[in-house]
Design a protein around this motif. Structure first.
Motif, mmCIF file in Angstrom:
data_model
loop_
_atom_site.group_PDB
_atom_site.id
_atom_site.type_symbol
_atom_site.label_atom_id
_atom_site.label_comp_id
_atom_site.label_asym_id
_atom_site.label_seq_id
_atom_site.Cartn_x
_atom_site.Cartn_y
_atom_site.Cartn_z
ATOM 1 N N LYS A 121 45.124 27.878 -17.288
ATOM 2 C CA LYS A 121 46.078 27.761 -17.973
ATOM 3 C C LYS A 121 46.979 26.769 -17.286
ATOM 4 O O LYS A 121 47.432 26.977 -16.228
ATOM 5 C CB LYS A 121 46.820 29.257 -18.123
ATOM 6 C CG LYS A 121 48.030 29.262 -18.911
ATOM 7 C CD LYS A 121 48.687 30.607 -18.946
ATOM 8 C CE LYS A 121 49.969 30.494 -19.782
ATOM 9 N NZ LYS A 121 50.631 31.878 -19.785
ATOM 10 N N GLU A 161 51.616 45.799 -18.644
ATOM 11 C CA GLU A 161 52.731 45.881 -19.342
ATOM 12 C C GLU A 161 52.576 45.945 -20.961
ATOM 13 O O GLU A 161 51.418 45.681 -21.461
ATOM 14 C CB GLU A 161 53.367 44.180 -19.191
ATOM 15 C CG GLU A 161 53.616 43.847 -18.028
ATOM 16 C CD GLU A 161 54.298 42.479 -17.746
ATOM 17 O OE1 GLU A 161 55.555 42.196 -18.485
ATOM 18 O OE2 GLU A 161 53.643 41.633 -17.295
ATOM 19 N N LYS A 176 53.454 44.479 -23.403
ATOM 20 C CA LYS A 176 53.361 43.397 -24.230
ATOM 21 C C LYS A 176 51.961 42.738 -24.144
ATOM 22 O O LYS A 176 51.628 41.755 -25.076
ATOM 23 C CB LYS A 176 54.464 42.316 -23.956
ATOM 24 C CG LYS A 176 54.282 41.734 -22.625
ATOM 25 C CD LYS A 176 55.126 40.560 -22.104
ATOM 26 C CE LYS A 176 55.105 39.742 -20.744
ATOM 27 N NZ LYS A 176 56.112 38.888 -20.719
ATOM 28 N N TYR A 177 51.053 43.305 -23.169
ATOM 29 C CA TYR A 177 49.891 42.695 -23.362
ATOM 30 C C TYR A 177 48.640 43.893 -23.710
ATOM 31 O O TYR A 177 48.968 45.148 -23.657
ATOM 32 C CB TYR A 177 49.346 42.363 -21.747
ATOM 33 C CG TYR A 177 50.212 41.184 -21.433
ATOM 34 C CD1 TYR A 177 49.764 39.991 -22.023
ATOM 35 C CD2 TYR A 177 51.021 41.066 -20.483
ATOM 36 C CE1 TYR A 177 50.373 38.774 -21.461
ATOM 37 C CE2 TYR A 177 51.643 40.018 -19.772
ATOM 38 C CZ TYR A 177 51.316 38.706 -20.681
ATOM 39 O OH TYR A 177 51.913 37.786 -20.175
ATOM 40 N N ARG A 209 56.899 42.767 -28.305
ATOM 41 C CA ARG A 209 57.066 41.247 -28.459
ATOM 42 C C ARG A 209 58.039 40.778 -29.684
ATOM 43 O O ARG A 209 58.134 39.877 -29.979
ATOM 44 C CB ARG A 209 55.772 40.548 -28.566
ATOM 45 C CG ARG A 209 54.894 40.469 -27.054
ATOM 46 C CD ARG A 209 53.821 39.548 -27.386
ATOM 47 N NE ARG A 209 52.943 39.698 -25.869
ATOM 48 C CZ ARG A 209 52.985 38.615 -25.038
ATOM 49 N NH1 ARG A 209 53.556 37.359 -25.578
ATOM 50 N NH2 ARG A 209 52.381 38.536 -24.117
ATOM 51 N N ASN A 225 45.035 37.739 -24.581
ATOM 52 C CA ASN A 225 46.355 37.879 -23.885
ATOM 53 C C ASN A 225 46.895 36.318 -23.847
ATOM 54 O O ASN A 225 48.254 36.091 -23.941
ATOM 55 C CB ASN A 225 46.453 38.687 -22.663
ATOM 56 C CG ASN A 225 46.441 40.118 -22.782
ATOM 57 O OD1 ASN A 225 46.831 40.717 -23.909
ATOM 58 N ND2 ASN A 225 45.880 40.823 -21.961
ATOM 59 N N LEU A 226 46.192 35.475 -23.493
ATOM 60 C CA LEU A 226 46.309 33.935 -23.323
ATOM 61 C C LEU A 226 46.767 33.401 -24.552
ATOM 62 O O LEU A 226 47.972 32.603 -24.810
ATOM 63 C CB LEU A 226 45.442 33.293 -22.553
ATOM 64 C CG LEU A 226 45.138 33.623 -20.940
ATOM 65 C CD1 LEU A 226 44.026 32.729 -20.763
ATOM 66 C CD2 LEU A 226 46.248 33.229 -20.391
ATOM 67 N N ASP A 246 50.249 34.742 -25.489
ATOM 68 C CA ASP A 246 51.113 34.257 -25.166
ATOM 69 C C ASP A 246 51.622 32.800 -25.455
ATOM 70 O O ASP A 246 52.862 32.429 -25.397
ATOM 71 C CB ASP A 246 51.006 33.973 -23.507
ATOM 72 C CG ASP A 246 51.271 35.130 -22.487
ATOM 73 O OD1 ASP A 246 51.954 36.177 -22.956
ATOM 74 O OD2 ASP A 246 50.756 35.283 -21.479
ATOM 75 N N THR A 247 50.845 32.174 -26.036
ATOM 76 C CA THR A 247 51.145 31.017 -26.686
ATOM 77 C C THR A 247 52.004 31.026 -28.045
ATOM 78 O O THR A 247 52.472 30.051 -28.600
ATOM 79 C CB THR A 247 49.817 30.094 -27.135
ATOM 80 O OG1 THR A 247 48.971 30.681 -28.227
ATOM 81 C CG2 THR A 247 49.011 29.944 -25.899
ATOM 82 N N THR A 257 56.682 36.266 -28.413
ATOM 83 C CA THR A 257 57.933 36.242 -27.512
ATOM 84 C C THR A 257 57.404 36.873 -25.975
ATOM 85 O O THR A 257 56.692 37.825 -25.788
ATOM 86 C CB THR A 257 58.777 37.165 -28.240
ATOM 87 O OG1 THR A 257 59.103 36.736 -29.189
ATOM 88 C CG2 THR A 257 60.139 36.900 -27.402
ATOM 89 N N LYS A 258 57.704 35.895 -25.036
ATOM 90 C CA LYS A 258 57.569 36.327 -23.558
ATOM 91 C C LYS A 258 58.678 37.224 -23.083
ATOM 92 O O LYS A 258 59.812 37.218 -23.508
ATOM 93 C CB LYS A 258 57.154 35.056 -22.833
ATOM 94 C CG LYS A 258 55.958 34.230 -23.532
ATOM 95 C CD LYS A 258 55.807 33.040 -22.726
ATOM 96 C CE LYS A 258 54.616 32.179 -23.213
ATOM 97 N NZ LYS A 258 54.949 31.701 -24.719
#
Length: 201
Positions: free
Chosen positions: A46, A62, A64-65, A158, A192-193, A196-197, A200-201
């Motif tokens: 990444k 987390e 969010k993942y 997210r 998960n990657l 993230d793209t 919302t992080k």
């Protein structure tokens, strides 16, 4: 006597050179030429930085993942080398817990995990691979059902629409090899990657 030993020593040296040196070097070179990514460990990058391997799971805690399959791998206790401590996805010590179906510790842990997951998504049955470990403890993949089960939690964390997160799961689902070998699966790190793209992080 020496005349009888000399051929044996010569054969030993020649076979050692062939099977212990020439063959491994040749196979390494061929693998690197034909499958360069796999030969280097199927590493995932990444922004030019290695973040993991497609072959070894990682621990994501987390909300969010997406979370992977539980891992029972351990590592030496830094305070007492005669003991071990939990070390999820420890590739240096791959293995399962060896706890059987009559183990109270195993049943208590699974029951606790199921209750936590039901609290996250009470409307769906808990997929078995979200509460059971594998023999290796390193599984990088989960079933599509296990990924879809986590969609409400991830979407909420997210502030995304659940349909959008489901679409990402579908896009990152790999089918059976040649349509018949294995089961459909989702690589947790890759998902998960991808998340993230767009999320919302």
């Amino acid at each position: 006597m020496l005349r009888e030993i000399r051929p044996a020593i010569l054969v030993l040296v020649v076979l050692t050179a062939i099977t212990g040196l020439a063959y491994p070097l040749a196979m390494t070179a061929i693998a690197g030429a034909i499958f360069p990514k796999q030969a280097q460990g199927s590493l995932i990058e990444k922004h030019g930085k290695v973040v993991g391997s497609a072959l070894i799971g990682q621990e994501f805690k987390e909300a969010k993942y997406f979370h992977g399959r539980p891992s029972a791998t351990v590592a030496p206790d830094p305070n007492d080398s005669s003991k071990t401590v939990p070390a999820p996805y420890n590739a240096a010590n791959s293995g399962g817990s060896n706890l059987g179906p009559t183990s109270k510790a195993l049943n208590d842990r699974i029951k606790e995990d199921v209750e936590k997951l039901k609290a996250e998504n009470p409307s769906s049955p808990v997929p078995v691979d979200l509460v059971t470990t594998s023999a290796s403890g390193l599984d990088p993949d989960i079933s599509p059902e296990a990924a879809l089960f986590q969609v409400p939690r991830v979407a909420k964390a997210r502030n995304m629409q659940e349909d959008q997160v489901r679409q990402l799961v579908t896009q990152n689902t790999q089918g059976r090899l040649a349509g018949v070998i294995g089961e459909p699966r989702v690589n947790v790190l890759a998902l998960n990657l991808a998340l993230d793209t767009v999320g919302t992080k």
